[in-house]
Scaffold this motif. Structure first.
Motif, PDB file in Angstrom:
ATOM      1  N   ALA A  46      -2.905  36.440 -91.964  1.00  0.00           N
ATOM      2  CA  ALA A  46      -2.820  36.481 -90.510  1.00  0.00           C
ATOM      3  C   ALA A  46      -1.489  37.064 -90.056  1.00  0.00           C
ATOM      4  O   ALA A  46      -1.373  37.551 -88.940  1.00  0.00           O
ATOM      5  CB  ALA A  46      -2.993  35.077 -89.947  1.00  0.00           C
ATOM      6  N   HIS A  47      -0.491  37.008 -90.908  1.00  0.00           N
ATOM      7  CA  HIS A  47       0.811  37.583 -90.580  1.00  0.00           C
ATOM      8  C   HIS A  47       0.855  38.975 -91.203  1.00  0.00           C
ATOM      9  O   HIS A  47       0.675  39.113 -92.418  1.00  0.00           O
ATOM     10  CB  HIS A  47       1.906  36.693 -91.171  1.00  0.00           C
ATOM     11  N   PRO A  48       1.064  40.021 -90.416  1.00  0.00           N
ATOM     12  CA  PRO A  48       0.983  41.378 -90.978  1.00  0.00           C
ATOM     13  C   PRO A  48       2.013  41.666 -92.067  1.00  0.00           C
ATOM     14  O   PRO A  48       1.854  42.631 -92.803  1.00  0.00           O
ATOM     15  CB  PRO A  48       1.255  42.277 -89.771  1.00  0.00           C
ATOM     16  N   ARG A  49       3.047  40.856 -92.163  1.00  0.00           N
ATOM     17  CA  ARG A  49       4.051  41.121 -93.177  1.00  0.00           C
ATOM     18  C   ARG A  49       3.949  40.152 -94.369  1.00  0.00           C
ATOM     19  O   ARG A  49       4.838  40.106 -95.205  1.00  0.00           O
ATOM     20  CB  ARG A  49       5.465  41.044 -92.563  1.00  0.00           C
ATOM     21  N   CYS A  61      -9.268  42.247 -87.534  1.00  0.00           N
ATOM     22  CA  CYS A  61      -8.652  42.622 -86.275  1.00  0.00           C
ATOM     23  C   CYS A  61      -9.720  42.642 -85.203  1.00  0.00           C
ATOM     24  O   CYS A  61     -10.866  43.007 -85.447  1.00  0.00           O
ATOM     25  CB  CYS A  61      -8.028  43.986 -86.420  1.00  0.00           C
ATOM     26  N   GLY A  62      -9.369  42.243 -84.043  1.00  0.00           N
ATOM     27  CA  GLY A  62     -10.328  42.291 -82.960  1.00  0.00           C
ATOM     28  C   GLY A  62      -9.726  41.622 -81.761  1.00  0.00           C
ATOM     29  O   GLY A  62      -8.669  40.996 -81.863  1.00  0.00           O
ATOM     30  N   PRO A  63     -10.397  41.727 -80.659  1.00  0.00           N
ATOM     31  CA  PRO A  63      -9.842  41.083 -79.463  1.00  0.00           C
ATOM     32  C   PRO A  63      -9.752  39.575 -79.641  1.00  0.00           C
ATOM     33  O   PRO A  63      -8.790  38.963 -79.238  1.00  0.00           O
ATOM     34  CB  PRO A  63     -10.826  41.481 -78.362  1.00  0.00           C
ATOM     35  N   GLN A  93      -7.431  49.207 -84.353  1.00  0.00           N
ATOM     36  CA  GLN A  93      -7.000  49.787 -83.083  1.00  0.00           C
ATOM     37  C   GLN A  93      -7.739  51.098 -82.814  1.00  0.00           C
ATOM     38  O   GLN A  93      -7.142  52.121 -82.476  1.00  0.00           O
ATOM     39  CB  GLN A  93      -5.491  50.008 -83.095  1.00  0.00           C
ATOM     40  N   GLY A  94      -9.030  51.072 -83.016  1.00  0.00           N
ATOM     41  CA  GLY A  94      -9.851  52.229 -82.704  1.00  0.00           C
ATOM     42  C   GLY A  94      -9.781  53.340 -83.722  1.00  0.00           C
ATOM     43  O   GLY A  94     -10.394  54.395 -83.547  1.00  0.00           O
ATOM     44  N   HIS A 128      -4.382  44.711 -89.452  1.00  0.00           N
ATOM     45  CA  HIS A 128      -3.470  44.609 -88.316  1.00  0.00           C
ATOM     46  C   HIS A 128      -2.868  45.941 -87.903  1.00  0.00           C
ATOM     47  O   HIS A 128      -2.777  46.242 -86.731  1.00  0.00           O
ATOM     48  CB  HIS A 128      -2.330  43.651 -88.649  1.00  0.00           C
ATOM     49  N   LEU A 129      -2.422  46.686 -88.881  1.00  0.00           N
ATOM     50  CA  LEU A 129      -1.705  47.915 -88.582  1.00  0.00           C
ATOM     51  C   LEU A 129      -2.469  49.101 -89.149  1.00  0.00           C
ATOM     52  O   LEU A 129      -2.831  49.094 -90.324  1.00  0.00           O
ATOM     53  CB  LEU A 129      -0.306  47.863 -89.209  1.00  0.00           C
ATOM     54  N   PRO A 130      -2.751  50.089 -88.339  1.00  0.00           N
ATOM     55  CA  PRO A 130      -3.522  51.225 -88.842  1.00  0.00           C
ATOM     56  C   PRO A 130      -2.764  51.960 -89.941  1.00  0.00           C
ATOM     57  O   PRO A 130      -1.566  52.228 -89.813  1.00  0.00           O
ATOM     58  CB  PRO A 130      -3.716  52.112 -87.602  1.00  0.00           C
TER      59      PRO A 130
END
Lengths: 450, 856
Positions: free
Chosen positions: B369-372, B421-423, B277-278, B321-323
């Motif tokens: 693929a699942h962040p958890r 991660c990406g669009p 996310q940047g 997925h999560l920064p």
């Protein structure tokens, strides 16, 4: 003391077949161990010159292959055939497989190679070292199949099918089954070609009768061929698909259902999502009752909650009368959106926004909270960060609106995603954003009292 | 998400590794993946068949990688090799050579070189049984041994290796009584520890998993042409460097300015970066710490948090997925989810391995693929674990067994989540699993059944992999696989969405840094060897990037070696060269060779590694000044050698006419005091202090005159010898020249025996009562020499001093005549054939070497 240490390092068994890999004390084998020992060992049984040259030749071939120097690899291959005369019987027995592996690879990519060369090579190799006959025949057939030479492939497979050597071992049996299945697949191709022809013909035509007769013959043969393999645990998607199609065509619905059910539910098989998808599609074609469809998809949901059929599953559940199905419908939507590959799925977001409102209106706040509790600590960062708000708005405004609604309902008006979208001034979407704001105010679970 | 609508036919078998009667479906080669079953209609055959990317090739620009940065200021040493650890002898009746740890050799080396450590504690315990001073006075107690007489008996020569060597009764008694105590305790206690250590080193040499994942990372910058390389530097790899690198379109990467660095407390083992996310994050794993930095848009790193891992961390991964979310795993078998805000959350803990028992404590964790949901891996398999589910449960994603048709002895070396991660995340459900034989791609939606298997056959452990974005739209994605030995393989991965992943075209190998040797000018052997070793240094990190702006797809690849060098190479995509064109062979450009020469010059300016360890040069013979002086004669050693070669006893006639000698000179009091002082210090464990003192004294003014006096006496008498006899050598700190450059190891001893006119050497003037002593001495002569090779001057000095008191004119020859010393420390081959036969005897009799020896 050296004996003691030797015990630690020595291989677990004296298996002669694994010449190249040596084991350490942990039972792990190291392909590079030989290299280390080579720097130290001064005595012992030295490798013969013959073995040295063949080994060197093998590594040259492998190197050339990895550098895509097919011409050079072919030249080295020419010299490598000497291994067939190795005095070491183990090496001699292992040689045909290595030669086939490398040779077929060279011939597959070599710019001057053609199908004839490949055929000649394959036919020779089949008869050197009888044990590889089936494997090579199968690969040869696949090669021909790949090059569109169905008849040659079929002939090859038929030859292989009848081949027997010694006692029929289990591995031989599996290979023969596989060969028969590929033969069945080929027959399916001809059958489906005929079916296409048939569909162009008039039913009253004389030709129609003979054609359909032909097809019946084929179908019978194919079922014999395919049956055996798909009983064996494995992934047999193309075979099952074609077999079921033929059974269905001849109206053997029960047979088809049995095949598919077995393929999906037999515990010895790996949990292949396609097995459930095929079964579901079959039942859908059969117009099976909704209950039945839901039960199939429920299992698929457990295996692959991110599958695109889950949206269909959600629709089915939504339409169902049962309360727990409605609850599951919400769960399924949340489940789909958990996955990284589905975050941009606008349909899923649309469904979720709609269904959230519907659920909350139906006084099922507890369901939403139950789903939300396990996600509230990571969904905000995963879906509703300001980075995504900006990105979504830039790329897909409709998606941003749906997400904003969901974010507003789940996180309240203060959430960054919702605030960002609601602040946007867009001519077209002004009305929609206003609606979203209204919905959020009405349904947000953050302060349900207001 | 789409699932491939039809998967490749695969047989599914459950069972252990190496189940032999399963027809291995992956027996097919890379072209198996190129084969597609005609899916829809037979009519489409002709159109589909030729769709094969045979020409897909990444063409390297130069035949080998080039150095990107000048070599660091710290010298580098390859460390322990197989030669140091393995038994070098032969087992005559083995089908194939085997690895046998050479504990005996190591132990005896240790006892020789570090006798003080090995025996001092025992000595302390037995202190009351020894008498250090007052040699002549007899003790009433039978249990007290006079050290001095014992040492005298030993005569400075260990009689090991020669079964017929003379042993005094005192020695015999001491051996019999002290043997079990000394021998057992040292051998059992020390031997066990040493064996453990050796086994560990050997395992490490076979597979050093500390750097799994790689310690080199590429942080993209603001523009596609600029980025930062993050890597450890310094001799201990404890400085984290941030080197800005520019990738000009079509040109070679350039390092911009000096790297910024952060000093850390431990060696960096793994560096991971991700932009989520940047936000660019940088995670670093050390042995017992993990740390997280945030890299700003300007490329500056700001520390976020440091985590201490008590049992040792084995792997770290950043969430795609999560920064700021990480997965950390430790040797204890625990896997934790770590966020700087919320701290640690233990997700999984199991000290046992997943599938079957394996002793390795290596664990790995990555995201899915699942962040958890995380993957948890060890050497035997990989499991999918839901962090929110009940602890301990999960589904096996990969099993080392018949399911993936694994071979016997196959183990997981690396697992990696390939989604990012990406669009438009591609391959969001694929996991890469590497073993020492094969590479597997497993889809988390279809566990246990690999979607793709490729036997990579890398000659070293594949510990890093990088999946790159497609170089052009519709192109297959390059997947780089790097081995510890610098070997690189590039696979072309195709198939997304509704089609199963497959190899598009045959994989290719890329040049490794040892291929660059031809770019360097030819050097003199020592430097050449150094350069070669440096280029062969194991790789510890891999980074790659495809700058998207370039008109033609270019892949820049960076490799970090254990010596701290960053090498880079540049590859062009040859999309379709046509069926008959051959790949042009790359050649060195003048710029490339100039770059290499510059680097080499800087490398050779770095001083070579100081020796890891040098043998102590002091000998009790020198210190024990009372030792009898010998005259060395020619016939004796010769006869002895002949006798030893024939394996018979040495007889009178072998040593020639009986020599005559004067009475043994009285012991000098000075050195004796020194000995007892030293022994006392050794017993009390204050040897180091003694040595310091000794050194201080010897260089101090009080000591010097005496020495000088002796020296002048010497030099006046044997002026010809003084050139060789440098007394400053005797007191200088221990130094053995052979450690300086390992290639000089198998060096013959310093002086070959000269066969000159010394026949009458001891025929003259040896009194009859000394004959026996001399004979005894002769009997031990060729085997003596516990002195390390190359430091002969002090020894020969003293012995010749004594010898020449009576016969000054023969000393010169005598000194030159000392028989070749066996090099006990290195066991190097000695030039003359006699001594090599001695060696053979010695190695057969290695047990003898473990005879109790006094602790110094």
């Amino acid at each position: 003391m050296s004996d003691f240490s030797e015990e630690l390092i020595r291989p677990k068994t004296e298996d002669d077949q694994e010449e190249s890999c040596l084991f350490s004390g942990t039972g792990m084998s190291f392909p590079w161990l030989q290299k280390h020992i080579g720097t130290v060992a001064t005595g012992g049984k030295k490798e013969k010159d013959f073995a040295q040259t063949t080994n060197a030749c093998l590594s040259f071939i492998q190197e050339a292959l990895l550098k895509h120097q097919w011409q050079q690899a072919a030249e080295f291959m020419h010299s490598y055939f000497q291994i067939l005369e190795d005095s070491d019987s183990h090496k001699r027995q292992a040689a045909p497989e290595i030669i086939w592996k490398l040779g077929s690879e060279i011939l597959f990519y070599h710019p001057k190679s053609n199908v004839e060369t490949f055929n000649t090579f394959a036919d020779r190799m089949k008869n050197i070292g009888v044990l590889n006959y089936l494997k090579i025949s199968l690969q040869h057939a696949l090669y021909l199949l790949h090059h569109g030479m169905l008849e040659d492939a079929n002939r090859n497979l038929s030859h292989a099918e009848t081949w027997r050597y010694g006692e029929k071992s289990s591995s031989q049996e599996v290979l023969i089954n596989l060969i028969q299945a590929y033969k069945g697949l080929l027959q399916y191709y001809t059958w489906s070609k005929k079916k296409m022809e048939l569909s162009t013909l008039d039913e009253d035509d004389y030709a129609y009768n003979t054609a359909s007769q032909n097809m019946l013959n084929h179908s019978w043969k194919t079922s014999v061929n395919l049956c055996a393999l798909i009983q064996t645990p494995g992934v047999w998607d193309p075979f099952v698909k074609s077999y079921v199609e033929m059974l269905e065509f001849y109206g053997d619905q029960d047979g088809a259902r049995e095949v598919l059910t077995n393929y999906a539910y037999d515990e010895k098989f790996p949990s292949n999502p396609n097995a459930h998808i095929y079964l579901y599609n079959f039942l859908k074609r059969e117009k099976a009752p909704r209950e039945k469809l839901i039960s199939v998809l429920k299992i698929l949901y457990q295996i692959v909650p991110s599958h695109k059929l889950m949206l269909e599953f959600h629709r089915l559940l939504r339409k169902s009368e049962k309360e727990d199905h409605h609850k599951l419908g919400l769960e399924v939507l949340f489940g789909v959106l958990d996955f990284a590959g589905c975050t941009k799925n606008i349909t899923a977001w649309k469904y979720l926004a709609k269904y959230l409102r519907q659920t909350l209106m139906g006084n099922h706040l507890a369901w939403v909270q139950e789903e939300w509790n396990s996600r509230k600590n990571w969904w905000p960062g995963f879906h509703f960060s300001s980075f995504w708000a900006k990105g979504d708005w830039k790329e897909d405004k409709a998606l941003a609106c749906e997400k904003a609604l969901v974010a507003g309902i789940l996180l309240g008006k203060g959430c960054r995603y919702f605030r960002f979208i609601s602040k946007q001034d867009d001519e077209v979407l002004r009305k929609k954003i206003k609606q979203i704001k209204k919905s959020v105010k009405k349904h947000s679970i953050v302060n349900p009292g207001l | 998400m789409d699932f491939p609508s039809s998967l490749q036919p695969t047989l599914f078998m459950t069972g252990p590794l190496g189940l032999s009667n399963v027809p291995d479906m992956s027996f097919m080669c890379s072209w198996r993946d190129a084969l597609t079953l005609p899916e829809s209609l037979p009519e489409n055959f002709k159109n589909e068949a030729p769709h094969l990317a045979t020409g897909l090739l990444w063409e390297p620009e130069t035949p080998g990688p080039l150095p990107l940065l000048p070599p660091g200021p710290d010298p580098w040493d390859p460390g322990v090799t197989a030669q140091d650890l393995l038994f070098r002898g032969a087992f005559p009746f083995r089908r194939r050579p085997q690895a046998v740890l050479d504990v005996t050799e190591q132990l005896s080396r240790f006892l020789w070189d570090h006798g003080d450590i090995a025996f001092a504690p025992l000595g302390k315990l037995m202190l009351e049984n020894f008498k250090l001073e007052g040699a002549r006075s007899r003790s009433k107690k039978k249990t007290v041994v006079s050290v001095k007489s014992l040492l005298q008996d030993l005569g400075g020569h260990q009689p090991w290796g020669c079964p017929w060597a003379f042993l005094s009764y005192r020695q015999r008694r001491f051996s019999i009584i002290g043997g079990p105590v000394l021998g057992k305790s040292v051998a059992s206690l020390l031997g066990e520890l040493l064996h453990e250590e050796l086994a560990m080193r050997w395992e490490q040499l076979l597979l050093d998993d500390a750097f799994t994942g790689g310690a080199l990372a590429w942080v993209p910058g603001r523009t596609p042409q600029v980025g930062q390389l993050v890597y450890p530097a310094g001799g201990a790899l404890d400085t984290l460097c941030f080197q800005e690198v520019r990738l000009p379109p079509g040109g070679h990467p350039q390092a911009l300015g000096d790297p910024g660095h952060i000093q850390l407390r431990g060696p960096v083992r793994q560096v991971v970066t991700r932009t989520v996310q940047g936000e660019s994050l940088l995670a670093v794993r050390s042995d017992y710490h993990c740390a997280l930095w945030k890299v700003s848009k300007q490329g500056r790193a700001a520390p976020l948090q440091v985590l201490q891992v008590g049992k040792g961390a084995t792997g770290i991964s950043l969430s795609p997925h999560l920064p700021g979310e990480l997965a950390v795993c430790s040797r204890s078998g625990a896997v934790c989810l770590w966020t700087p805000q919320d701290g640690l959350q233990q997700v999984y803990k199991d000290p046992e391995t997943l599938v079957f028992c394996d002793p390795s404590p290596w664990r790995w964790a990555d995201f899915t693929a699942h962040p958890r949901v995380l993957t948890v891996g060890d050497r035997t398999g990989v499991k999918i674990v839901d962090t929110q589910g009940p602890p301990g449960c999960g589904l096996l994603l990969f099993r080392g067994g018949a399911e993936a048709s694994c071979r016997r002895g196959e183990r997981v070396l690396l697992t990696q989540y390939l989604g990012e991660c990406g669009p438009e995340p591609q391959l969001p459900t694929l996991h890469l699993i590497c073993t020492q034989f094969s590479l597997y791609l497993v889809d988390e939606r279809l566990p246990l059944v690999p979607m793709l298997k490729w036997e990579h056959n890398l000659p070293s452990a594949p510990l890093w992999a990088r999946l790159l974005p497609p170089p052009c739209p519709g192109c297959p994605r390059p997947l780089l696989l790097g081995g510890q030995g610098g070997h690189l393989q590039l696979l072309h991965l195709a198939g997304e969405g509704a089609s199963a992943p497959r190899l598009a075209g045959p994989p290719q190998s890329l040049p490794s840094s040892s291929d660059s040797l031809s770019a360097f000018p030819l050097l003199e052997p020592k430097s050449q060897w150094r350069l070669q070793e440096r280029l062969k240094a194991p790789t510890i990190g891999l980074a790659a990037t495809i700058p998207s702006s370039a008109s033609e797809p270019v892949l820049s690849l960076f490799q970090l070696s254990a010596a701290g060098d960053v090498f880079h190479q540049h590859l062009h995509l040859q999309a379709d060269p046509g069926p008959h064109s051959r790949a042009p062979t790359a050649s060195w450009t003048p710029q490339a060779t100039a770059c290499c020469s510059r680097w080499l010059k800087a490398l050779l300016d770095v001083p070579p590694t100081p020796p890891v360890w040098a043998a102590p040069t002091f000998s009790h013979r020198r210190l024990l000044g009372c030792m009898e002086q010998r005259k060395v004669e020619q016939k004796g050693p010769e006869g002895l050698r002949a006798a030893m070669a024939a394996g018979r006893l040495l007889r009178q006639k072998d040593v020639g006419s009986p020599p005559s000698a004067g009475p043994p000179p009285a012991p000098e009091p000075g050195p004796e005091d020194e000995l007892s002082a030293r022994l006392e210090a050794a017993w009390q464990g204050r040897m180091a202090a003694w040595w310091e003192r000794q050194q201080g004294r010897s260089s101090g003014p009080g000591r010097q005159p005496k020495r000088r006096k002796r020296r002048t006496q010497l030099s006046s008498t044997f002026s010809s010898l003084s050139g060789r006899l440098d007394l400053s050598d005797a007191t200088s700190p221990p130094h053995s020249p052979d450690r300086a450059s390992p290639e000089a190891r198998p060096r013959p001893p310093v002086t070959p025996p000269s066969q000159e006119s010394t026949q009458e050497l001891w025929a003259r003037g040896v009194p009859s009562e000394r004959q026996q002593t001399l004979r005894d001495y002769m009997a031990r002569l060729p085997l003596r020499g516990d002195a390390p090779r190359g430091v002969r001057s002090p020894l020969s000095g003293t012995s010749s001093v004594r010898a020449t008191r009576s016969r000054p004119q023969t000393l010169q020859d005598g000194a030159a005549e000392l028989p070749p010393r066996r090099n006990t420390r290195r066991g190097a081959a000695v030039s003359s054939s006699q001594t090599s036969s001695v060696r053979a005897t010695a190695s057969r009799q290695q047990a003898l070497r473990k005879k109790p020896r006094m602790g110094f």
